[in-house]
Write a protein that holds these residues in place. Sequence first.
Motif: not given
Length: 120
Positions: A72-89
């Motif tokens: 669950l922590g891995m999935v949440v971490g990947l979700g935050f990484a995708v969200l950061k990619l979407a917001l900042f790129v």
Amino acid sequence: MRALLKFGLLSILGFAVLLPAAGLLALVGLPVLTVLAVLAVPVLVALLLVGLPIFLVLIAGAVVLGLVFGLLGMVVGLGFAVLKLALFVALPLAVIGWLVMRLFAPPRAPAAARERALNS
């Protein structure tokens, strides 16, 4: 100096009282301890037979919970990484693209002229 002398005298007196008491407790207490140890063996065997399976089940449950929360922590971490990619790129690139299209697009006719062109 007087307090130091008093402390030393009381310490010697305390040793004189406590050392024979400790010897008496060791003389009486060691046989009692051996009897209690012999009586405790069946209780320990029963606890081993009953408690070990329960303990193993608890360990297995802890392992499963650790795996679940790790994934669950891995999935949440990947979700935050995708969200950061979407917001900042992706979002800045989309805004820049929209601005470029607005700046270099041909000028649009006013709404009234478009209506006349569509109706005729």
